[in-house]
Design a protein around this motif. Structure first.
Motif, PDB file in Angstrom:
ATOM      1  N   UNK A 114       0.902  -1.324   0.121  1.00 51.26           N
ATOM      2  CA  UNK A 114      -0.046   0.038  -0.054  1.00 51.26           C
ATOM      3  C   UNK A 114       0.727   1.084  -0.129  1.00 51.26           C
ATOM      4  N   UNK A 115       1.989   1.356   0.812  1.00 52.14           N
ATOM      5  CA  UNK A 115       2.844   2.688   0.578  1.00 52.14           C
ATOM      6  C   UNK A 115       3.401   2.775  -0.506  1.00 52.14           C
ATOM      7  N   UNK A 116       3.965   1.613  -1.154  1.00 50.62           N
ATOM      8  CA  UNK A 116       4.695   1.905  -2.539  1.00 50.62           C
ATOM      9  C   UNK A 116       3.466   2.264  -3.526  1.00 50.62           C
ATOM     10  N   UNK A 117       2.388   1.871  -3.441  1.00 54.25           N
ATOM     11  CA  UNK A 117       1.296   2.268  -4.485  1.00 54.25           C
ATOM     12  C   UNK A 117       0.912   3.798  -4.306  1.00 54.25           C
ATOM     13  N   UNK A 122      -0.716   5.425  -6.638  1.00 55.30           N
ATOM     14  CA  UNK A 122      -1.569   4.568  -6.853  1.00 55.30           C
ATOM     15  C   UNK A 122      -2.260   3.900  -5.735  1.00 55.30           C
ATOM     16  N   UNK A 123      -3.585   4.482  -5.525  1.00 52.20           N
ATOM     17  CA  UNK A 123      -4.246   4.034  -4.445  1.00 52.20           C
ATOM     18  C   UNK A 123      -4.603   2.564  -4.480  1.00 52.20           C
ATOM     19  N   UNK A 128      -3.825   0.005 -14.772  1.00 55.23           N
ATOM     20  CA  UNK A 128      -4.253  -0.498 -16.134  1.00 55.23           C
ATOM     21  C   UNK A 128      -3.239   0.603 -17.163  1.00 55.23           C
ATOM     22  N   UNK A 129      -2.945   0.243 -18.116  1.00 56.35           N
ATOM     23  CA  UNK A 129      -2.243   0.740 -19.206  1.00 56.35           C
ATOM     24  C   UNK A 129      -2.767   0.247 -20.489  1.00 56.35           C
ATOM     25  N   UNK A 162       4.907   0.188 -14.854  1.00 50.69           N
ATOM     26  CA  UNK A 162       3.472   0.621 -14.557  1.00 50.69           C
ATOM     27  C   UNK A 162       3.438   1.606 -13.320  1.00 50.69           C
ATOM     28  N   UNK A 163       4.305   1.492 -12.465  1.00 51.01           N
ATOM     29  CA  UNK A 163       4.470   2.237 -11.210  1.00 51.01           C
ATOM     30  C   UNK A 163       5.012   3.705 -11.544  1.00 51.01           C
TER      31      UNK A 163
END
Length: 224
Positions: A114-117, A122-123, A128-129, A162-163
């Protein structure tokens, strides 16, 4: 994604490394605050897990000094102290979240995810991409709703791209964030992973999902 664990309990540190590596994280370990501070300021990381009761430099001082040097990665503190004041002190020093020992490893992994998102804006664990969709918790990947089978490192490359949408990622940056610190940074293995990833995401060669910018690196396709 690369996580630094700073924990002086060697058994716990090894358990955390094993659990995080099973989740396809690359993990660096330090066992005292002095080594941890050097590592967090000198190496490229996506997150740090910091015990408060560290030798040489305690966790609070470490976090204060890291933040003062401009380190902005998410930091999760571990503490055996159950006083609410200690938790507040850790958060005020610049930590983003905390866990009180003893804890379930599954909860630590969920909080790391969660912290990295969140740090990437990114919650939601689903990203998607274009026709590509990944779920960072289950580590599943779909293209046009067809699930793909990726190797661990193919998934790591895709997740990092993606991130970091729109960002040009150099080969060395990818290597640093998906491998442990002692990996040969001059290796061309990243090119192999990107080639295989392209073939799996785009077997017909029509999407060009991962763009190559000559002399600069890779980027997830910006326009679909």
């Amino acid at each position: 994604m690369r996580i630094l664990v700073i924990e002086d309990d060697l058994h716990l540190a090894d358990n955390l490394r094993n659990a995080l590596e099973k989740e396809r994280y690359s993990v660096d370990l330090c066992h005292d605050g002095e080594a941890g501070l050097f590592h967090i300021t000198e190496y490229p990381l996506d997150m740090a897990v910091v015990d408060l009761g560290l030798p040489k430099i305690d966790g609070i001082e470490l976090i204060n000094k890291a933040r003062a040097q401009g380190i902005t990665i998410p930091i999760l503190i571990l503490t055996a102290r159950d006083r609410w004041q200690d938790k507040v002190e850790g958060l005020d020093a610049g930590a983003d979240d905390y866990l009180t020992k003893p804890f379930h490893v599954e909860e630590l992994i969920a909080r790391c995810n969660a912290l990295i998102r969140r740090s990437a804006g990114k919650a939601n664990p689903e990203m998607t991409a274009g026709p590509i969709k990944i779920h960072t918790r289950s580590q599943q990947v779909w293209v046009d709703d067809k699930e793909l089978s990726l190797t661990a490192y193919e998934y790591k490359v895709l997740e990092y791209l993606m991130v970091n949408p729109q960002k040009v990622i150099s080969k060395s940056e990818l290597t640093e964030h998906i491998y442990d610190q002692d990996f040969d940074l001059d290796s061309n293995v990243i090119e192999v992973f990107v080639l295989r990833l392209r073939k799996k995401l785009d077997p017909e060669g029509v999407l060009n999902p991962v763009e190559t910018l000559r002399g600069r690196g890779y980027r997830l396709k910006s326009q679909w």
